[in-house]
Design an enzyme around this catalytic site. Sequence first.
Site, PDB file in Angstrom:
ATOM      1  N   ASP A 177     -60.712  -6.743  16.620  1.00 12.10           N
ATOM      2  CA  ASP A 177     -61.212  -5.368  16.604  1.00 12.10           C
ATOM      3  C   ASP A 177     -62.181  -5.195  17.773  1.00 12.10           C
ATOM      4  O   ASP A 177     -63.374  -5.459  17.659  1.00 12.10           O
ATOM      5  CB  ASP A 177     -61.911  -5.074  15.277  1.00 12.10           C
ATOM      6  CG  ASP A 177     -62.343  -3.613  15.170  1.00 12.10           C
ATOM      7  OD1 ASP A 177     -62.408  -2.933  16.219  1.00 12.10           O
ATOM      8  OD2 ASP A 177     -62.625  -3.158  14.053  1.00 12.10           O
ATOM      9  N   HIS A 182     -68.696  -1.171  19.035  1.00 14.40           N
ATOM     10  CA  HIS A 182     -69.363  -2.341  18.462  1.00 14.40           C
ATOM     11  C   HIS A 182     -70.048  -3.210  19.510  1.00 14.40           C
ATOM     12  O   HIS A 182     -70.701  -4.196  19.159  1.00 14.40           O
ATOM     13  CB  HIS A 182     -68.351  -3.189  17.688  1.00 14.40           C
ATOM     14  CG  HIS A 182     -67.713  -2.447  16.556  1.00 14.40           C
ATOM     15  ND1 HIS A 182     -68.430  -1.946  15.485  1.00 14.40           N
ATOM     16  CD2 HIS A 182     -66.417  -2.092  16.324  1.00 14.40           C
ATOM     17  CE1 HIS A 182     -67.613  -1.334  14.655  1.00 14.40           C
ATOM     18  NE2 HIS A 182     -66.393  -1.399  15.139  1.00 14.40           N
TER      19      HIS A 182
END
Length: 271
Positions: A177, A182
């Site tokens: 991911d 992030h």
Amino acid sequence: MTAETARPAGEWRGVELGSRVVDYTERDAILYALAVGAAATDLDLVFEERLRVLPTFALTLAQWAPDALGSRGAFDIRTAVHGSQRLEVLAPLPRSGSLAMTASVAEVWDKGSSAIFEVAVESDYFVATWALFAPGCGGFGGERGPSSPKRPEAPVDHRLDVATAPNQAALYRLLGDRHHMHIDPEAAEAAGQPRPFLHGLCTLAGTTLEVARRYGAHPADLRRLEGRFAAPVFPGDRLSVDCWGADANAVAFGAAVAERAVLTGGTVSFG
């Protein structure tokens, strides 16, 4: 604008997202365990001679499915976030091998200004469902779907402390991911957050590890898991996790950071 991009959110219901075979090694499973909080002393999670693969590792192998929906233009990948996750374990994952999966859009809920896309992934080892919260995609006249789960009214049976590491998001993203929010401050800001935040699945898996320890269960014996991501967790945060349940067969849980709920409606069973 393509025809698929112009498709109203409700028309994505039932759309097939294809099939994929994903290969992985023992190294990948060990890296995953470390990324979600396993200790070097958890030899059956981090040592290949004793390795048992965490069932939640499968969710990293299936990340292609929600990504496929975003890449086809169903929603804006810069602002959509992971709303909740369900996982049903059908069989233990091998230490290494190839995992065949199929995916589809199981449901689309109309929340007014936003929509929730449910992406279901099936394999011989698990069935998993992502709920993706997509701002700006609602208002198509569909059903609102189920309400958010409420906190149990019973007294808390156990309260746990779960620490996250400052580099945890940077480590976890290596497992597949790699959404920029992030790791990149500008991407996090575009998603409405002050700084890069931890993947919801990392928070959920790390919490599940601690719940298993408290209830005397092995985390690799996970059978079912569900949780809603109510607010972001930032790397380095400490979570206070409340648990309700007499044994590992059925545990409800929720987590907060400084009184701010971050995981709600959590349920987990081991056995």
